[in-house]
Design a protein around this motif. Sequence first.
Motif, PDB file in Angstrom:
ATOM      1  N   ALA A  31       0.900  -1.628  -0.118  1.00 43.29           N
ATOM      2  CA  ALA A  31      -0.329   0.068   0.102  1.00 43.29           C
ATOM      3  C   ALA A  31       0.983   1.002  -0.032  1.00 43.29           C
ATOM      4  O   ALA A  31       1.146   2.250  -0.692  1.00 43.29           O
ATOM      5  CB  ALA A  31      -1.002  -0.242   1.067  1.00 43.29           C
ATOM      6  N   CYS A 160      -8.421  -1.950  -7.788  1.00 41.94           N
ATOM      7  CA  CYS A 160      -8.294  -3.030  -6.922  1.00 41.94           C
ATOM      8  C   CYS A 160      -7.238  -2.599  -6.069  1.00 41.94           C
ATOM      9  O   CYS A 160      -7.328  -3.154  -4.396  1.00 41.94           O
ATOM     10  CB  CYS A 160      -7.794  -4.494  -7.712  1.00 41.94           C
ATOM     11  SG  CYS A 160      -8.466  -4.984  -9.339  1.00 41.94           S
ATOM     12  N   ILE A 162      -7.025  -0.143  -4.740  1.00 43.66           N
ATOM     13  CA  ILE A 162      -7.546   1.126  -3.831  1.00 43.66           C
ATOM     14  C   ILE A 162      -8.704   0.510  -3.085  1.00 43.66           C
ATOM     15  O   ILE A 162      -8.794   0.366  -2.198  1.00 43.66           O
ATOM     16  CB  ILE A 162      -8.422   2.330  -4.756  1.00 43.66           C
ATOM     17  CG1 ILE A 162      -6.910   3.229  -5.248  1.00 43.66           C
ATOM     18  CG2 ILE A 162      -9.639   3.356  -3.416  1.00 43.66           C
ATOM     19  CD1 ILE A 162      -8.222   4.693  -5.907  1.00 43.66           C
ATOM     20  N   GLY A 163      -9.355  -0.479  -3.567  1.00 41.53           N
ATOM     21  CA  GLY A 163      -9.948  -1.626  -2.979  1.00 41.53           C
ATOM     22  C   GLY A 163      -9.648  -1.860  -1.946  1.00 41.53           C
ATOM     23  O   GLY A 163     -10.278  -2.255  -0.969  1.00 41.53           O
ATOM     24  N   ILE A 165      -7.083  -1.427  -0.147  1.00 38.62           N
ATOM     25  CA  ILE A 165      -7.030  -1.027   1.041  1.00 38.62           C
ATOM     26  C   ILE A 165      -7.748  -0.592   2.065  1.00 38.62           C
ATOM     27  O   ILE A 165      -8.236  -0.320   2.817  1.00 38.62           O
ATOM     28  CB  ILE A 165      -5.947   0.877   0.550  1.00 38.62           C
ATOM     29  CG1 ILE A 165      -4.691  -0.157  -0.156  1.00 38.62           C
ATOM     30  CG2 ILE A 165      -6.171   1.254   1.715  1.00 38.62           C
ATOM     31  CD1 ILE A 165      -3.477   1.424  -1.004  1.00 38.62           C
ATOM     32  N   THR A 166      -9.041  -0.318   0.465  1.00 38.04           N
ATOM     33  CA  THR A 166     -10.464  -0.397   1.992  1.00 38.04           C
ATOM     34  C   THR A 166     -10.900  -1.549   2.827  1.00 38.04           C
ATOM     35  O   THR A 166     -11.142  -1.465   4.005  1.00 38.04           O
ATOM     36  CB  THR A 166     -11.666   0.329   0.561  1.00 38.04           C
ATOM     37  OG1 THR A 166     -11.474   1.379   0.074  1.00 38.04           O
ATOM     38  CG2 THR A 166     -12.674   0.831   1.277  1.00 38.04           C
ATOM     39  N   ILE A 167     -10.774  -3.097   1.897  1.00 40.11           N
ATOM     40  CA  ILE A 167     -11.594  -3.510   2.566  1.00 40.11           C
ATOM     41  C   ILE A 167     -10.335  -4.426   3.834  1.00 40.11           C
ATOM     42  O   ILE A 167     -10.931  -4.176   5.259  1.00 40.11           O
ATOM     43  CB  ILE A 167     -11.536  -5.344   1.896  1.00 40.11           C
ATOM     44  CG1 ILE A 167     -12.213  -4.499   0.850  1.00 40.11           C
ATOM     45  CG2 ILE A 167     -11.455  -6.102   2.270  1.00 40.11           C
ATOM     46  CD1 ILE A 167     -12.161  -5.845  -0.421  1.00 40.11           C
ATOM     47  N   TRP A 168      -8.683  -3.859   4.229  1.00 45.84           N
ATOM     48  CA  TRP A 168      -7.850  -3.757   4.829  1.00 45.84           C
ATOM     49  C   TRP A 168      -8.957  -2.364   6.186  1.00 45.84           C
ATOM     50  O   TRP A 168      -8.260  -3.508   7.170  1.00 45.84           O
ATOM     51  CB  TRP A 168      -6.652  -3.299   4.287  1.00 45.84           C
ATOM     52  CG  TRP A 168      -5.676  -3.772   5.421  1.00 45.84           C
ATOM     53  CD1 TRP A 168      -5.506  -4.330   6.481  1.00 45.84           C
ATOM     54  CD2 TRP A 168      -4.863  -2.346   5.642  1.00 45.84           C
ATOM     55  NE1 TRP A 168      -4.475  -4.102   7.557  1.00 45.84           N
ATOM     56  CE2 TRP A 168      -4.144  -3.131   6.830  1.00 45.84           C
ATOM     57  CE3 TRP A 168      -4.890  -0.693   5.634  1.00 45.84           C
ATOM     58  CZ2 TRP A 168      -2.917  -2.330   7.602  1.00 45.84           C
ATOM     59  CZ3 TRP A 168      -4.487  -0.096   6.312  1.00 45.84           C
ATOM     60  CH2 TRP A 168      -3.588  -0.577   6.972  1.00 45.84           C
ATOM     61  N   ILE A 169      -8.959  -1.415   5.846  1.00 44.50           N
ATOM     62  CA  ILE A 169      -9.368  -0.381   6.971  1.00 44.50           C
ATOM     63  C   ILE A 169     -10.358  -1.540   7.397  1.00 44.50           C
ATOM     64  O   ILE A 169     -10.119  -1.445   8.831  1.00 44.50           O
ATOM     65  CB  ILE A 169      -9.660   0.854   6.038  1.00 44.50           C
ATOM     66  CG1 ILE A 169      -8.117   1.587   5.861  1.00 44.50           C
ATOM     67  CG2 ILE A 169      -9.796   1.516   7.039  1.00 44.50           C
ATOM     68  CD1 ILE A 169      -8.281   2.623   4.986  1.00 44.50           C
ATOM     69  N   VAL A 170     -11.411  -1.550   6.795  1.00 39.73           N
ATOM     70  CA  VAL A 170     -12.393  -2.337   7.357  1.00 39.73           C
ATOM     71  C   VAL A 170     -11.816  -3.833   8.218  1.00 39.73           C
ATOM     72  O   VAL A 170     -13.001  -3.325   9.264  1.00 39.73           O
ATOM     73  CB  VAL A 170     -13.536  -2.418   6.169  1.00 39.73           C
ATOM     74  CG1 VAL A 170     -14.781  -3.454   6.575  1.00 39.73           C
ATOM     75  CG2 VAL A 170     -14.271  -1.360   5.417  1.00 39.73           C
ATOM     76  N   HIS A 171     -11.113  -4.246   7.173  1.00 46.01           N
ATOM     77  CA  HIS A 171     -10.881  -5.798   8.691  1.00 46.01           C
ATOM     78  C   HIS A 171     -10.565  -5.539  10.097  1.00 46.01           C
ATOM     79  O   HIS A 171     -11.124  -5.989  10.561  1.00 46.01           O
ATOM     80  CB  HIS A 171      -9.514  -6.209   7.388  1.00 46.01           C
ATOM     81  CG  HIS A 171      -9.648  -7.771   8.285  1.00 46.01           C
ATOM     82  ND1 HIS A 171      -9.999  -8.991   8.579  1.00 46.01           N
ATOM     83  CD2 HIS A 171      -7.969  -7.319   8.399  1.00 46.01           C
ATOM     84  CE1 HIS A 171      -9.040  -9.208   8.837  1.00 46.01           C
ATOM     85  NE2 HIS A 171      -8.228  -8.952   8.778  1.00 46.01           N
ATOM     86  N   TYR A 173     -10.576  -2.212  11.661  1.00 45.43           N
ATOM     87  CA  TYR A 173     -11.401  -1.507  12.523  1.00 45.43           C
ATOM     88  C   TYR A 173     -12.205  -2.354  12.963  1.00 45.43           C
ATOM     89  O   TYR A 173     -12.291  -2.528  13.904  1.00 45.43           O
ATOM     90  CB  TYR A 173     -12.323  -0.460  11.322  1.00 45.43           C
ATOM     91  CG  TYR A 173     -13.009  -0.164  12.214  1.00 45.43           C
ATOM     92  CD1 TYR A 173     -12.755   1.530  12.619  1.00 45.43           C
ATOM     93  CD2 TYR A 173     -14.286  -0.184  12.488  1.00 45.43           C
ATOM     94  CE1 TYR A 173     -13.902   2.177  13.275  1.00 45.43           C
ATOM     95  CE2 TYR A 173     -15.359   0.659  13.195  1.00 45.43           C
ATOM     96  CZ  TYR A 173     -15.474   1.604  13.828  1.00 45.43           C
ATOM     97  OH  TYR A 173     -15.413   2.524  14.758  1.00 45.43           O
TER      98      TYR A 173
END
Length: 215
Positions: A31, A160, A162-163, A165-171, A173
């Motif tokens: 990232a 993908c 950016i996608g 990184i977004t899923i990683w932040i959700v995970h 959190y």
Amino acid sequence: MSDGFRPQVSRYTTGARLNHWVTAISLILLAISGLALFHPSLFGLTALFGGGSNTRALHPWIGVVLFFSFLGLFFRFWKLNLWNKDDAKWMANLDSVMKGDEEKVPEIGKYNAGQKMVFWGMSILILALITSGVVIWDQYFYAYTTIDQKRIAVLVHAVCGIGAITIWIVHVYAAIWVRGTISAMTKGTVTAGWAYRHHRKWLREEARNKATPAE
Ligand code: HEM
């Protein structure tokens, strides 16, 4: 096994945890190096990898590490992440789950619907990232695709990335927000209370499988 007054339940082997942390570290490095190459305003981040050329050279290799490391996680966990009808009920009652009331949803196995979506989302995105990444890895694969195919691959790769990184932040959190979850990946254990509250069906299965028959 007990930890003071809190009985513990084993959730991950040492191998699974090592596998997970190699994956996590690779994704963080990807990232940072990926964002450094993505936009001029973030180019300063290349200093962390020894400059622009080194970042460009290292990024794909870290991607290869992530791909194989995630493949390990995939084969360990894919069966436990298969969707079932209880997952739809869990999703339908997401608002009560978010309020901390999990009594309205069916008892949950090792993973809930949110975790399963993270799992499959990451699986699809990592596959798309490695495929599009190879297409734009000019040092070794330049000759195998056309310029137009490389242009599409750059776009797919960025979207993908950016996608993921977004899923990683959700995970991350979710792992912090659901108190008591992090120890699953640090110590390999969770409290029986955590398991009873969030993954009761899994706890029952564990108790059934691990119970020693009476003599
Ligand atoms: C600093 C970053 C991360 C933290 C703090 C973290 C934390 C955790 C924790 C606490 C669990 C256990 C959850 C449970 O057993 O209920 C877990 C599971 C898992 N994590 Fe991570 N994680 C991180 C990064 C990643 C990354 C980057 C990936 C993938 C690219 C990943 C993939 C997984 C998978 C596949 C599982 C098993 C859950 C499932 O199969 O649905 N994690 N993580």
